[in-house]
Design a protein around this motif. Structure first.
Motif, PDB file in Angstrom:
ATOM      1  N   LYS A  71       0.838  -1.211   0.000  1.00 39.32           N
ATOM      2  CA  LYS A  71       0.000   0.000   0.000  1.00 39.32           C
ATOM      3  C   LYS A  71       0.869   1.255   0.000  1.00 39.32           C
ATOM      4  CE  LYS A  71      -4.138  -1.885   2.282  1.00 39.32           C
ATOM      5  NZ  LYS A  71      -4.992  -1.812   3.482  1.00 39.32           N
ATOM      6  N   PHE A  72       1.932   1.232   0.796  1.00 34.72           N
ATOM      7  CA  PHE A  72       2.808   2.399   0.875  1.00 34.72           C
ATOM      8  C   PHE A  72       3.523   2.630  -0.448  1.00 34.72           C
ATOM      9  CE2 PHE A  72       6.857   4.486   1.747  1.00 34.72           C
ATOM     10  CZ  PHE A  72       6.456   5.572   2.506  1.00 34.72           C
ATOM     11  N   ILE A  73       4.065   1.568  -1.029  1.00 30.57           N
ATOM     12  CA  ILE A  73       4.772   1.710  -2.303  1.00 30.57           C
ATOM     13  C   ILE A  73       3.836   2.244  -3.368  1.00 30.57           C
ATOM     14  CG2 ILE A  73       5.921   0.436  -4.152  1.00 30.57           C
ATOM     15  CD1 ILE A  73       7.048  -1.433  -1.969  1.00 30.57           C
ATOM     16  N   ASN A  74       2.618   1.704  -3.436  1.00 31.05           N
ATOM     17  CA  ASN A  74       1.674   2.170  -4.454  1.00 31.05           C
ATOM     18  C   ASN A  74       1.239   3.609  -4.182  1.00 31.05           C
ATOM     19  OD1 ASN A  74       0.241   1.227  -6.888  1.00 31.05           O
ATOM     20  ND2 ASN A  74      -1.579   1.781  -5.706  1.00 31.05           N
ATOM     21  N   PHE A  75       1.142   3.979  -2.905  1.00 30.07           N
ATOM     22  CA  PHE A  75       0.816   5.357  -2.532  1.00 30.07           C
ATOM     23  C   PHE A  75       1.886   6.307  -3.070  1.00 30.07           C
ATOM     24  CE2 PHE A  75       1.526   8.851   0.472  1.00 30.07           C
ATOM     25  CZ  PHE A  75       0.259   9.417   0.575  1.00 30.07           C
ATOM     26  N   MET A  76       3.153   5.919  -2.955  1.00 24.12           N
ATOM     27  CA  MET A  76       4.237   6.773  -3.436  1.00 24.12           C
ATOM     28  C   MET A  76       4.318   6.797  -4.960  1.00 24.12           C
ATOM     29  SD  MET A  76       5.259   8.042  -0.656  1.00 24.12           S
ATOM     30  CE  MET A  76       6.524   9.055  -1.405  1.00 24.12           C
ATOM     31  N   LEU A  77       3.670   5.831  -5.617  1.00 27.81           N
ATOM     32  CA  LEU A  77       3.632   5.804  -7.081  1.00 27.81           C
ATOM     33  C   LEU A  77       2.520   6.662  -7.653  1.00 27.81           C
ATOM     34  CD1 LEU A  77       4.272   1.996  -7.679  1.00 27.81           C
ATOM     35  CD2 LEU A  77       5.828   3.862  -8.259  1.00 27.81           C
ATOM     36  N   ASP A  78       1.619   7.125  -6.801  1.00 30.47           N
ATOM     37  CA  ASP A  78       0.553   8.024  -7.263  1.00 30.47           C
ATOM     38  C   ASP A  78       1.192   9.297  -7.832  1.00 30.47           C
ATOM     39  OD1 ASP A  78      -2.490   8.921  -7.001  1.00 30.47           O
ATOM     40  OD2 ASP A  78      -1.228  10.586  -6.337  1.00 30.47           O
ATOM     41  N   PRO A  79       0.806   9.725  -9.021  1.00 30.55           N
ATOM     42  CA  PRO A  79       1.469  10.884  -9.647  1.00 30.55           C
ATOM     43  C   PRO A  79       1.490  12.138  -8.789  1.00 30.55           C
ATOM     44  CG  PRO A  79       0.130   9.732 -11.262  1.00 30.55           C
ATOM     45  CD  PRO A  79      -0.169   9.095  -9.933  1.00 30.55           C
ATOM     46  N   ALA A  80       0.365  12.442  -8.136  1.00 33.91           N
ATOM     47  CA  ALA A  80       0.317  13.656  -7.312  1.00 33.91           C
ATOM     48  C   ALA A  80       1.281  13.540  -6.130  1.00 33.91           C
ATOM     49  CB  ALA A  80      -1.105  13.902  -6.818  1.00 33.91           C
ATOM     50  N   ASN A  81       1.315  12.374  -5.517  1.00 33.61           N
ATOM     51  CA  ASN A  81       2.219  12.174  -4.381  1.00 33.61           C
ATOM     52  C   ASN A  81       3.680  12.194  -4.825  1.00 33.61           C
ATOM     53  OD1 ASN A  81      -0.028  11.875  -2.733  1.00 33.61           O
ATOM     54  ND2 ASN A  81      -0.034   9.642  -2.882  1.00 33.61           N
ATOM     55  N   ALA A  82       3.970  11.555  -5.953  1.00 32.53           N
ATOM     56  CA  ALA A  82       5.343  11.526  -6.468  1.00 32.53           C
ATOM     57  C   ALA A  82       5.816  12.923  -6.836  1.00 32.53           C
ATOM     58  CB  ALA A  82       5.423  10.591  -7.675  1.00 32.53           C
ATOM     59  N   ALA A  83       4.931  13.732  -7.425  1.00 30.80           N
ATOM     60  CA  ALA A  83       5.294  15.108  -7.792  1.00 30.80           C
ATOM     61  C   ALA A  83       5.555  15.946  -6.541  1.00 30.80           C
ATOM     62  CB  ALA A  83       4.192  15.733  -8.635  1.00 30.80           C
ATOM     63  N   GLN A  84       4.676  15.816  -5.551  1.00 26.09           N
ATOM     64  CA  GLN A  84       4.869  16.544  -4.290  1.00 26.09           C
ATOM     65  C   GLN A  84       6.188  16.158  -3.641  1.00 26.09           C
ATOM     66  OE1 GLN A  84       1.517  16.389  -1.546  1.00 26.09           O
ATOM     67  NE2 GLN A  84       2.825  16.708   0.224  1.00 26.09           N
ATOM     68  N   ASN A  85       6.492  14.863  -3.673  1.00 21.94           N
ATOM     69  CA  ASN A  85       7.730  14.383  -3.070  1.00 21.94           C
ATOM     70  C   ASN A  85       8.958  14.920  -3.803  1.00 21.94           C
ATOM     71  OD1 ASN A  85       8.742  12.838  -0.913  1.00 21.94           O
ATOM     72  ND2 ASN A  85       9.138  11.081  -2.231  1.00 21.94           N
ATOM     73  N   ALA A  86       8.892  14.948  -5.134  1.00 22.30           N
ATOM     74  CA  ALA A  86      10.010  15.449  -5.936  1.00 22.30           C
ATOM     75  C   ALA A  86      10.251  16.933  -5.677  1.00 22.30           C
ATOM     76  CB  ALA A  86       9.747  15.206  -7.413  1.00 22.30           C
ATOM     77  N   GLU A  87       9.182  17.707  -5.540  1.00 28.71           N
ATOM     78  CA  GLU A  87       9.338  19.135  -5.250  1.00 28.71           C
ATOM     79  C   GLU A  87       9.982  19.343  -3.888  1.00 28.71           C
ATOM     80  OE1 GLU A  87       6.720  22.424  -6.394  1.00 28.71           O
ATOM     81  OE2 GLU A  87       5.243  20.878  -6.910  1.00 28.71           O
ATOM     82  N   TYR A  88       9.589  18.524  -2.923  1.00 30.78           N
ATOM     83  CA  TYR A  88      10.112  18.683  -1.567  1.00 30.78           C
ATOM     84  C   TYR A  88      11.565  18.246  -1.466  1.00 30.78           C
ATOM     85  CZ  TYR A  88      10.810  18.046   3.443  1.00 30.78           C
ATOM     86  OH  TYR A  88      11.319  18.112   4.721  1.00 30.78           O
ATOM     87  N   VAL A  89      11.881  17.070  -2.004  1.00 31.66           N
ATOM     88  CA  VAL A  89      13.208  16.484  -1.833  1.00 31.66           C
ATOM     89  C   VAL A  89      14.237  17.114  -2.765  1.00 31.66           C
ATOM     90  CG1 VAL A  89      14.548  14.335  -1.992  1.00 31.66           C
ATOM     91  CG2 VAL A  89      12.259  14.313  -0.986  1.00 31.66           C
ATOM     92  N   GLY A  90      13.833  17.417  -4.005  1.00 32.00           N
ATOM     93  CA  GLY A  90      14.754  18.038  -4.955  1.00 32.00           C
ATOM     94  C   GLY A  90      15.416  17.075  -5.904  1.00 32.00           C
ATOM     95  N   TYR A  91      15.188  15.777  -5.722  1.00 31.41           N
ATOM     96  CA  TYR A  91      15.738  14.795  -6.650  1.00 31.41           C
ATOM     97  C   TYR A  91      14.756  14.541  -7.784  1.00 31.41           C
ATOM     98  CZ  TYR A  91      19.792  13.672  -3.773  1.00 31.41           C
ATOM     99  OH  TYR A  91      20.984  13.739  -3.098  1.00 31.41           O
ATOM    100  N   SER A  92      15.218  13.835  -8.802  1.00 32.02           N
ATOM    101  CA  SER A  92      14.429  13.646 -10.018  1.00 32.02           C
ATOM    102  C   SER A  92      13.504  12.437  -9.884  1.00 32.02           C
ATOM    103  CB  SER A  92      15.361  13.455 -11.215  1.00 32.02           C
ATOM    104  OG  SER A  92      16.257  14.545 -11.319  1.00 32.02           O
ATOM    105  N   THR A  93      12.263  12.613 -10.301  1.00 28.54           N
ATOM    106  CA  THR A  93      11.297  11.527 -10.218  1.00 28.54           C
ATOM    107  C   THR A  93      11.314  10.690 -11.491  1.00 28.54           C
ATOM    108  OG1 THR A  93       8.959  10.928  -9.934  1.00 28.54           O
ATOM    109  CG2 THR A  93       9.410  13.026 -11.041  1.00 28.54           C
ATOM    110  N   PRO A  94      11.210   9.361 -11.364  1.00 30.36           N
ATOM    111  CA  PRO A  94      11.107   8.503 -12.542  1.00 30.36           C
ATOM    112  C   PRO A  94       9.660   8.321 -12.990  1.00 30.36           C
ATOM    113  CG  PRO A  94      11.271   7.148 -10.593  1.00 30.36           C
ATOM    114  CD  PRO A  94      11.339   8.579 -10.123  1.00 30.36           C
ATOM    115  N   ASN A  95       8.731   9.006 -12.297  1.00 34.93           N
ATOM    116  CA  ASN A  95       7.302   8.864 -12.540  1.00 34.93           C
ATOM    117  C   ASN A  95       6.878   9.795 -13.678  1.00 34.93           C
ATOM    118  OD1 ASN A  95       4.377   9.142 -12.219  1.00 34.93           O
ATOM    119  ND2 ASN A  95       4.634   8.107 -10.262  1.00 34.93           N
ATOM    120  N   GLU A  96       6.562   9.219 -14.846  1.00 30.45           N
ATOM    121  CA  GLU A  96       6.229  10.031 -16.028  1.00 30.45           C
ATOM    122  C   GLU A  96       5.007  10.909 -15.810  1.00 30.45           C
ATOM    123  OE1 GLU A  96       7.740   8.125 -20.137  1.00 30.45           O
ATOM    124  OE2 GLU A  96       6.093   7.020 -19.223  1.00 30.45           O
TER     125      GLU A  96
END
Length: 356
Positions: free
Chosen positions: A280-305
């Protein structure tokens, strides 16, 4: 009669003990199983708001612990003192962990969000078919520098680091693969080179760079470069992003000889207790909105198209952190084996001792 009463008393005591044991085991399972998820990740590598959001959506309490190296993470998982449900190793560590039977295979039917990942980061040699891992972040190793402190140097090549004008102006991250890899790349060798002649040449070349190296440091390199304590740094791309956010005088480049393309990946350790919650956690982090939010916060590049489409254009179009992966020489670190990795560390230590 007395004997019968004693028998009933014994039965009662045994039944009570069994009920207590069952209750205790259920309570323990609640702490390490269905109601709780223990995540083991790098420091400052997730937006805390996403942890709160996951807890609210699922009712699962997240225990978040951090590590500072793949080796420390693997050692703790092998020792088994703490049970981790999700961990985030780098690619070569995934390869090592799956070969040492430290990971559980993923149930892709519970990870529909995996379809959001750019195929460029899927089915790589360290985990064919992504049986055990899902990409989390990716990035590069490059040069961050302050043009006001480096004159006319633009660092198109790794060899620019050896310019005499940079005496005592460079900081290195404390990483054997990164620094030896940089030296190998400067001679057009692979970051995965195991040829002893090439490795000795890389060490000798690093030793010639010693006058230019001010310090070899850990996480504090971000603060030191942002505060202009040095003009140049060899860093990971996400750290470069944070440094530039703190001081926009600096910029980040990938030298023409090529560099490392790394990725960190979500896995489920073999000793996991909450396997359902881990998916559930892994799939939650694969959600586009969550992945984008995470990328903005952390500063690293997301592999999520799909997440890429949700990022601000100034981020998604920044070629320093989202370079054309097909136009550059970018190599993934390979698992070189325990003996060769130890040799890399020995060579790096020799360089550091020479620096002193």
């Amino acid at each position: 009669m007395k004997q019968l009463a004693q028998t009933f008393l014994a039965i009662f005591v045994i039944a009570f003990a069994l009920m207590y044991t069952a209750h205790y085991m259920n309570a323990s399972e609640g702490l390490t199983g269905g109601n709780t998820l223990t995540v083991y990740n790098w420091g400052d590598y997730i937006d805390p708001e996403l942890i709160t959001k996951f807890e609210e959506e699922t009712g699962i309490k997240v225990i978040y612990q951090t590590f500072d190296s793949n080796e420390a993470m693997m050692t703790k998982i092998v020792q088994g003192g703490t049970t981790f449900d999700v961990a985030v190793p780098s690619e070569y560590a995934v390869d090592k962990m799956r070969k040492e039977n430290l990971l559980l295979p993923l149930d892709h039917s519970k990870l529909p969000g995996i379809s959001n990942i750019n195929p460029r980061f899927m089915n790589l040699a360290f985990d064919p078919g992504n049986q055990y891992s899902v990409p989390y972040f990716w990035g590069t190793v490059g040069i961050v520098y302050n043009p006001e402190l480096t004159g006319n140097l633009t660092f198109k090549s790794w060899n620019d680091l050896w310019d005499p004008s940079l005496k005592n102006k460079i900081m290195f991250v404390d990483g054997a693969r990164e620094i030896l890899g940089m030296s190998l790349n400067s001679m057009n060798y692979s970051v995965n080179d195991t040829n002893e002649e090439h490795l000795q040449a890389a060490l000798a070349k690093l030793q010639k760079l010693t006058p230019n190296v001010k310090a070899i440091v850990g996480d504090e390199i971000k603060m030191l470069l942002a505060n202009e304590e040095a003009a140049v740094g060899i860093v990971w791309s996400g750290d470069a992003s944070e440094i530039i956010d703190a001081n926009d005088k600096l910029t980040y480049v990938l030298p023409e000889e090529g560099t490392n393309l790394w990725s960190d990946n979500m896995v489920i350790p073999k000793t996991a207790k909450n396997i359902e919650g881990a998916h559930k956690f892994i799939n939650f982090m694969l959600d586009p909105a969550n992945a984008a939010q995470n990328a903005e916060y952390v500063g690293y590049s997301t592999p999520n198209e799909k997440a890429m489409k949700l990022l601000p254009e100034e981020i998604s179009s920044d070629e320093r952190f989202y370079p054309d992966l097909n136009s550059m020489k970018l190599e993934v670190y390979e698992n070189l084996g325990k003996k060769m990795l130890a040799h890399y560390n020995e060579l790096f230590l020799e360089f550091k001792m020479h620096k002193k």
